[in-house]
Every structure is written in structure tokens, then in C-alpha cells.
Scaffold this active site. Structure first.
Site, PDB file in Angstrom:
ATOM      1  N   SER A   1       3.656  -3.254  -7.887  1.00  0.00           N
ATOM      2  CA  SER A   1       4.048  -1.836  -7.486  1.00  0.00           C
ATOM      3  C   SER A   1       4.804  -1.375  -8.760  1.00  0.00           C
ATOM      4  O   SER A   1       5.411   0.004  -8.482  1.00  0.00           O
ATOM      5  CB  SER A   1       5.076  -1.966  -6.425  1.00  0.00           C
TER       6      SER A   1
ATOM      7  N   LYS B   1       3.724   1.675 -10.332  1.00  0.00           N
ATOM      8  CA  LYS B   1       3.621   3.077  -9.452  1.00  0.00           C
ATOM      9  C   LYS B   1       4.614   4.009 -10.449  1.00  0.00           C
ATOM     10  O   LYS B   1       4.530   5.250 -10.365  1.00  0.00           O
ATOM     11  CB  LYS B   1       4.360   3.004  -8.118  1.00  0.00           C
TER      12      LYS B   1
ATOM     13  N   TYR C   1      -5.921   2.546  -7.292  1.00  0.00           N
ATOM     14  CA  TYR C   1      -4.747   1.985  -6.812  1.00  0.00           C
ATOM     15  C   TYR C   1      -4.563   0.373  -6.976  1.00  0.00           C
ATOM     16  O   TYR C   1      -3.478  -0.187  -7.645  1.00  0.00           O
ATOM     17  CB  TYR C   1      -4.458   2.418  -5.299  1.00  0.00           C
TER      18      TYR C   1
ATOM     19  N   TYR D   1      11.951  -0.061  -1.900  1.00  0.00           N
ATOM     20  CA  TYR D   1      11.720  -0.257  -0.306  1.00  0.00           C
ATOM     21  C   TYR D   1      12.818   0.077   0.535  1.00  0.00           C
ATOM     22  O   TYR D   1      13.759   0.451   0.282  1.00  0.00           O
ATOM     23  CB  TYR D   1      10.671  -1.456  -0.015  1.00  0.00           C
TER      24      TYR D   1
ATOM     25  N   VAL E   1       5.493  -7.142  -5.806  1.00  0.00           N
ATOM     26  CA  VAL E   1       5.310  -8.201  -5.094  1.00  0.00           C
ATOM     27  C   VAL E   1       4.948  -9.250  -6.046  1.00  0.00           C
ATOM     28  O   VAL E   1       4.903 -10.352  -5.676  1.00  0.00           O
ATOM     29  CB  VAL E   1       4.588  -8.096  -3.688  1.00  0.00           C
TER      30      VAL E   1
HETATM   31  N1  GLU Z   1      -0.636  -4.179  -4.343  1.00  0.00           N
HETATM   32  C1  GLU Z   1       0.431  -4.236  -3.528  1.00  0.00           C
HETATM   33  C2  GLU Z   1       0.141  -3.824  -2.297  1.00  0.00           C
HETATM   34  O1  GLU Z   1      -0.685  -2.628  -1.983  1.00  0.00           O
HETATM   35  C3  GLU Z   1       1.598  -3.480  -4.197  1.00  0.00           C
HETATM   36  C4  GLU Z   1       2.917  -4.057  -3.232  1.00  0.00           C
HETATM   37  C5  GLU Z   1       4.145  -4.159  -3.981  1.00  0.00           C
HETATM   38  O2  GLU Z   1       4.189  -4.634  -5.214  1.00  0.00           O
HETATM   39  O3  GLU Z   1       5.078  -3.815  -3.432  1.00  0.00           O
HETATM   40  O4  GLU Z   1       0.389  -4.387  -1.353  1.00  0.00           O
END
Ligand code: GLU
Length: 316
Positions: free
Chosen positions: A64, A67, A191, A243, A261
């Protein structure tokens, strides 16, 4: 006088000995088998001085954290128009939650939760083929980091494609609300590949430098984004970067940061440093257990929390 080299070396040693390391993400199979004993850290100061600890040169899946770079590209390309399709409020929900989309008509709370990032991929896809866009993202991050060795881990991308049922649900749901223009599978293809970018802490901290420098790429002296946009990306990282653990991160660390993650966190001390940490064990909210602890200690020892009052001359 802060001795940053000693601080980073001390934190590296403390993290190597830390007993509570969290658990690597289990739902993406290649991430589940990464050794939780790993810890790396890279701190790049405004003048370019670099301090490394532990596994700072070992590539990991940035997940993530990508992003932040996708949002930067989308703002550069589409400007403030993106804000009609994605919000700017913390979600207070898990990274992959679908619940708010129902009451909020398919508009995700912010670009750093999965739903928001899928919308950003959809925005970037306009007039492009997924392969072209993925190539462009890779070139963008290589340019930011000044490093041509950065790559996309295709095994991780494939695994996400095969196991990302929740992300398919989010994309289909937003499509039903009219907030995806492309076929959900195309937006998700982009993505999953951006999440599968593999960078070391050193490469990631290099790529984040523009955010500590008001949007300016130190290699070229040109702006990647305006100073105003860099400030706002940092604001979103502070409020939404972890988050439903974002408040806790601001409370404990006090820096804009974005976690993934894969166990990485990019944190920015505006005007002072770009910092990347990595340790694959996660806490219950999906944020790196040791990454958070290392950043908490770094910010406290260096006096870098954005909430620290500057010490007045004469009061020292
Ligand atoms: N590729 C992971 C997902 O879509 C990213 C989640 C993350 O890093 O928080 O679940």
C-alpha cells in the site's frame, strides 16, 4: 546536537533484539513466508546524507505504500478533479473494508484504503492500456528514487490476482455505483502490479525525498508536484496512512507515514528527512509492528515529530 548516525545504529540493534515482532500478512501467499526476523531502516536527510541499519538494501513488497506514488501521479495528471471520486477523510475502518461504500454511494473515504486506491488506478487508466500504465508507474518510481534496479515482483502480482477476492468485491461494488470507468479487472490489474513493486528501504526513502522537500525532486531541482500538493499528500499520510491505526501512529510517531502489508512504512519529516523502515511482522491492524516502534523511537530521539514545538534560541 543530534547524532543521527548513532540513533539509527542504536535503533537497528534494538529492533534486531526485539521479542515482539508481529505476524507477516497471511492472505497473500508470497508475503506469508517472508522471515519475520528481518528489519531494515534508511534515513535520508535533506542534504542527502544517508543512514542505514539492518536489511536496508533488501527489496520487499511495498504494497500500500505504492498508493502514495499513484496518488502523486493522479494529482499531477488530473489535478483536483480526482476529489469528486475519492474523499480525504480517515476511514476508521480496515484497509479492505466494504461497509462505508454502501452508505457513501461508492465514493471511498480516501486514496489510501484499497477502494480509494482502486479508484485512483481507474483514473490513471483513462486513455491508457494497463501494461502502459504499469510501465509508466515503474518508470516514475525509478526516476523518483534515481534507481533503475527497482522492479515489480510478478509472483506477488499473480498471487494477489488469484487471492484478491475482497478487492474484486470492492471494484465491482464501485462499478455498480458508477465510480469506475474501466472494467474492474483492468483497474485491478494495475492496482495489483503497483502493490507488487519491490523496493529496499534505501530505494523507498530515496523515492520519498520529494515529500520532505516541498515537491521538488532533488536530482533535478524540478517539481514532481507543487509545494501545496506535497503538503496535502503529507496531510493525507498523517490522517489516513495507517488505516484504522492512523490516530495511534500520529499519537506515537507524529509524522506523515504510509504503511503496507509487506511490513514497510515510508515516513516523512518535512524539511528534515525521508525515512523507510521494513519488518514483515504486522500488528492486528496490518501495520508493521517493529516499523512503528522504530519510527516512534527515531522521531522522539531526533525531535522530529511535527507536533514538537521548536525550542527557542536562548531557551536551550
Ligand atoms: N495489495 C494489498 C491488498 O490489496 C495492499 C494492502 C496493504 O498494503 O495495506 O490487500
Amino acid at each position: 546536537m543530534v547524532d543521527l548516525a548513532a540513533i539509527v545504529a542504536d535503533i537497528g540493534a534494538e529492533m534486531a533484539a526485539a521479542p515482539e515482532r508481529g505476524v507477516p500478512a497471511q492472505y497473500i501467499p508470497p508475503l506469508a513466508c517472508v522471515d519475520p526476523a528481518r528489519f531494515g531502516m534508511a534515513v535520508i536527510e535533506a542534504d542527502g546524507t544517508c543512514h542505514l541499519a539492518g536489511d536496508a538494501d533488501m527489496p520487499f513488497s511495498i504494497q500500500s505504500i505504492s498508493k502514495v506514488f499513484a496518488l502523486t501521479m493522479a494529482l499531477g495528471r488530473e489535478g483536483d478533479r480526482i476529489w469528486s471520486r475519492v474523499g480525504r477523510e480517515p476511514s476508521g475502518s480496515a484497509f479492505n473494508s466494504i461497509v462505508q461504500l454502501e452508505t457513501e454511494h461508492g465514493i471511498p473515504r480516501n486514496p489510501f484504503i484499497n477502494a480509494g486506491a482502486i479508484v485512483v488506478s481507474d483514473i490513471l487508466l483513462a486513455r491508457h492500456e494497463p501494461r502502459e500504465l504499469i510501465g509508466e508507474m515503474l518508470r516514475f518510481i525509478r526516476t523518483l528514487a534515481g534507481d533503475e534496479d527497482i522492479f515489480i515482483d510478478e509472483a506477488v502480482a499473480r498471487a494477489e490476482q488469484q487471492t484478491g477476492f475482497r478487492n474484486f468485491a470492492l471494484a465491482n461494488y464501485m462499478k455498480a455505483f458508477g465510480n469506475l470507468q474501466n472494467d474492474p479487472a483492468r483497474a485491478l490489474g494495475v492496482y495489483f502490479h503497483q502493490c507488487s513493486l519491490a523496493l529496499s528501504c534505501r530505494q523507498l526513502a530515496m523515492a520519498g525525498r520529494f515529500l520532505m522537500r516541498g515537491g521538488v525532486n532533488p536530482e533535478t531541482g524540478f517539481n514532481i508536484v507543487s509545494a501545496e500538493r506535497a503538503r496535502r499528500i503529507n496531510a493525507l499520510m498523517l490522517t489516513c496512512g495507517h488505516y484504522d491505526g492512523s490516530g495511534e501512529f500520529a499519537f506515537r510517531v507524529g509524522l506523515p507515514g504510509k504503511s503496507g502489508v509487506g511490513g514497510g512504512i515510508l515516513a516523512i519529516a518535512p524539511g528534515k528527512a525521508s525515512v523507510a523502515v521494513w519488518s514483515p511482522g504486522l500488528d492486528a491492524k496490518g501495520n508493521s509492528q517493529l516499523g512503528k516502534l522504530a519510527l516512534e523511537r527515531l522521531a522522539a530521539r531526533a525531535g522530529w515529530s511535527i507536533f514538537d514545538a521548536p525550542v527557542a534560541e536562548g531557551a536551550r
